[in-house]
Motif scaffolding. Structure first.
Motif, PDB file in Angstrom:
ATOM      1  N   ARG A 440      14.056 -41.053 -45.157  1.00 42.43           N
ATOM      2  CA  ARG A 440      13.631 -40.904 -43.762  1.00 42.43           C
ATOM      3  C   ARG A 440      13.078 -39.500 -43.449  1.00 42.43           C
ATOM      4  O   ARG A 440      13.034 -39.108 -42.283  1.00 42.43           O
ATOM      5  N   LEU A 443      10.527 -39.077 -40.804  1.00 37.98           N
ATOM      6  CA  LEU A 443      10.847 -39.645 -39.489  1.00 37.98           C
ATOM      7  C   LEU A 443      11.823 -38.743 -38.747  1.00 37.98           C
ATOM      8  O   LEU A 443      12.665 -38.087 -39.366  1.00 37.98           O
ATOM      9  N   ASP A 471      14.476 -48.323 -39.032  1.00 36.83           N
ATOM     10  CA  ASP A 471      13.314 -47.539 -39.479  1.00 36.83           C
ATOM     11  C   ASP A 471      12.105 -47.799 -38.591  1.00 36.83           C
ATOM     12  O   ASP A 471      11.336 -46.898 -38.279  1.00 36.83           O
ATOM     13  N   GLU A 472      11.956 -49.059 -38.180  1.00 36.41           N
ATOM     14  CA  GLU A 472      10.788 -49.410 -37.367  1.00 36.41           C
ATOM     15  C   GLU A 472      10.844 -48.662 -36.018  1.00 36.41           C
ATOM     16  O   GLU A 472       9.860 -48.072 -35.580  1.00 36.41           O
ATOM     17  N   SER A 475      10.159 -45.002 -36.528  1.00 37.11           N
ATOM     18  CA  SER A 475       8.769 -44.614 -36.737  1.00 37.11           C
ATOM     19  C   SER A 475       7.999 -44.673 -35.412  1.00 37.11           C
ATOM     20  O   SER A 475       7.168 -43.802 -35.134  1.00 37.11           O
ATOM     21  N   THR A 478       9.070 -41.518 -33.594  1.00 37.64           N
ATOM     22  CA  THR A 478       8.474 -40.321 -34.193  1.00 37.64           C
ATOM     23  C   THR A 478       7.044 -40.155 -33.675  1.00 37.64           C
ATOM     24  O   THR A 478       6.638 -39.070 -33.269  1.00 37.64           O
ATOM     25  N   GLU A 479       6.286 -41.266 -33.669  1.00 36.34           N
ATOM     26  CA  GLU A 479       4.909 -41.211 -33.147  1.00 36.34           C
ATOM     27  C   GLU A 479       4.908 -40.710 -31.706  1.00 36.34           C
ATOM     28  O   GLU A 479       4.139 -39.842 -31.325  1.00 36.34           O
TER      29      GLU A 479
END
Ligand code: AMP
Length: 557
Positions: A440, A443, A471-472, A475, A478-479
């Motif tokens: 990760r 992320l 994780d999805e 992410s 994070t964006e």
């Protein structure tokens, strides 16, 4: 004409004193000297809000645009800016430092040139906000670049903070309201009332100066602060409080305030942002099914799935966020409107009428298909039944409202009580993050959370949330946070406070490690609440109240 330098000097002084009363005095002394056009922007500047929500304008400046403008104005490299950021952790101080080092030519032009005025800075911010289309990024940078090239270090410090709307001087909405009241000898209640009605601190200040505060009322096309609900202590206690109550489902959706002005419809979210373009089916429903020339309606937008049950709250938020290809998403996540209140009708405010009369008016203008069902009763049995129906249908619970109550903008009080089964979550502001490890590493894996100290507008940290995130989700987050990075120190980031996380937890503990003095045990992310604004984050008082309530519970167990 008041110079921007005197505004910057005020900010510096306010930042340096710690007493709230002294801060308010300083701001009041400053406001009283301004002319009307300056007074219409300076109160917002002090709070770090450049445009009122009725104006539809947004700055759209993140830290990266700011740093690029600074680099261009002062001829320094992005590396220099990054290293200053690591050292100070404050975009304002970086701007001051960079301007201090500016190449001699620019500095000379500052010394010999015109001083920036408050109005000139505002005009540049207007140009930043108006920038649109392909070249908008460049236009924003150029306008900020101009300001930095004219500014002294102290001015640059506060231009930078204003540009990203994060003033850090410890004066929030309440402080500015008190300063206006002191400056123009108006009661704090009158100022608060005017602000809740208009949501425009500049307008409130100008009206206070003119002595016309009491003339301010609900305005069509200007969002008004929404009335909020307090948590009831169960149905019997709530009914004892209210006697006969107006009972409605508490829908699992997102709040909408709809302004119908002839055939023009505007929709505001709970944060009072204009979300009209994202909700075309609500616009059509209002045009087709509201028989009034002008009206302000209050209700909930709910995403109804194929099984006729409400979809997850995150789905609704996708709709509110989406600006392009809206029609396609509207097919996947269709919204339905449930109206429960009326604020304004055909040229007149109705907020001072009792709920039962507002409801009667609402029924005369709205098609029944758009109305939240309402039952008037004092029976706990009836309330229990409606509560069960709402939960069985997948909604959140029950609302019990005082039928004789006026619509109180911005107030959370006993006239609207919500009954819901889950343990109360906290709405906290994300103020920092940490990169993950191993798989990760790219992320942001955990997030630092802050609660609000309303008097100062400061955010006090209450710990980190890391669990409950796939994780999805990481992410996506994070964006979302990449554009909000203020400074990066090793694995840790400081973020511009802009996003609210609704967080569940096992327990609240006292903790010397965090500036709030409290920490959440086993925090878990429930939802990203981008329907809520930072001012709506939970306060340190609420954290303490929940801490005490839980101690009461534990000790009686
Ligand atoms: P909370 O967000 O928990 O403070 O609950 C208040 C919110 O419940 C309001 O802001 C509305 O978005 C929502 N809500 C759902 N149904 C109703 C209703 N019938 N009346 C008022 N608010 C409602």
């Amino acid at each position: 004409m008041t110079s921007f330098l005197s505004f910057a000097e005020l900010c510096k002084k306010v930042e340096c004193v710690s007493s709230t009363l002294e801060k308010i005095d300083l701001v009041a002394d400053f406001l009283v000297k301004l002319d009307e056009s300056e007074l219409s922007v300076a109160p917002g500047f002090i709070m770090g809000t450049i445009f009122s929500s009725g104006s539809d304008l947004v700055m759209g400046v993140g830290p990266s645009i700011l740093y690029e403008a600074l680099a261009r104005a002062c001829g320094c490299s992005p590396e220099q800016i990054s290293s200053m950021l690591r050292a100070t952790g404050d975009p304002g101080l970086v701007a001051a430092g960079v301007v201090q080092m500016r190449k001699p030519l620019g500095f000379a032009s500052f010394i010999g040139g015109e001083q920036l005025s408050i109005s000139e800075v505002y005009q540049r911010f207007l140009a930043v906000a108006h920038a649109s289309g392909k070249r908008s990024h460049d236009t924003k940078i150029k306008n900020l670049q101009f300001l930095f090239s004219q500014a002294s270090p102290l001015e640059a410090q506060y231009i930078a903070r204003l540009a990203i709307e994060d003033m850090r001087i410890g004066v929030g909405e309440g402080g500015v309201r008190d300063a206006i009241s002191k400056a123009f000898a108006m009661s704090a209640e009158d100022v608060e009332r005017a602000y809740n009605l208009t949501n425009d601190m500049g307008l409130v200040a100008v009206s206070a100066k003119r002595g016309t505060l009491s003339n301010l009322s609900v305005m069509l096309n200007h969002p008004i602060k929404m009335m909020l609900a307090q948590l009831g202590e169960g149905i019997p206690a709530a009914l004892q409080e209210l006697g006969t109550a107006a009972m409605e489902w508490k829908f699992d959706g997102a709040r909408v305030q709809i302004h119908k002005d002839g055939q023009k419809v505007r929709i505001f979210s709970r944060r009072l942002e204009n979300v009209t373009a994202s909700l075309p089916e609500i616009v059509s429903a209002v045009k087709a099914n509201i028989r009034a020339n002008s009206a302000i309606l209050d209700g909930e937008a709910v995403a109804i799935g194929h099984d006729e049950r409400p979809m997850a709250f995150q789905e609704i938020l996708k709709r509110f966020r989406r600006k392009y290809n809206v029609e396609k998403l509207a097919v996947q996540i269709p919204l339905r409107l449930f109206l429960f209140d009326l604020i304004y009708l055909d040229g007149k405010s109705v907020i001072d009428q009792p709920l039962k009369d507002r409801r009667a008016l609402l029924e005369t203008i709205a098609d029944p298909s758009l109305l939240a069902k309402q039952v008037l009763s004092n029976s706990p049995k009836v309330a229990e039944q409606i509560y069960r129906q709402a939960l069985d249908a997948g909604h959140e619970g029950l609302m019990l409202k005082n039928p004789s109550s006026v619509y109180a903008p911005g107030k959370r009080g006993k006239n609207w009580l919500k009954i819901k089964p889950v343990m109360e979550t906290l709405d906290l502001v994300v103020i920092g993050a940490k990169w993950g490890e191993g798989r990760r590493a790219s992320l942001l894996g955990s997030y630092r959370l802050g609660c609000l100290e309303p008097e100062t507008g400061m955010l006090l940290d209450v710990g980190w949330v890391a669990t409950g995130l796939t994780d999805e989700v990481l992410s996506d987050l994070t964006e979302m946070f990449k554009g909000l990075i203020v400074v990066e120190k090793g694995m840790e980031l400081e973020l511009k406070p802009a996003v609210i996380f609704e967080v569940a937890y096992e327990e609240i503990q006292k903790s010397p490690n965090y500036s709030s003095g409290y920490a959440l045990r086993f925090p878990r992310l429930v939802a990203v609440r981008d329907d809520k604004s930072i001012e709506e984050a939970d306060t340190i008082e609420r954290v303490i109240a929940l801490y005490k309530a839980q101690r009461g519970r534990n000790s009686s167990a």
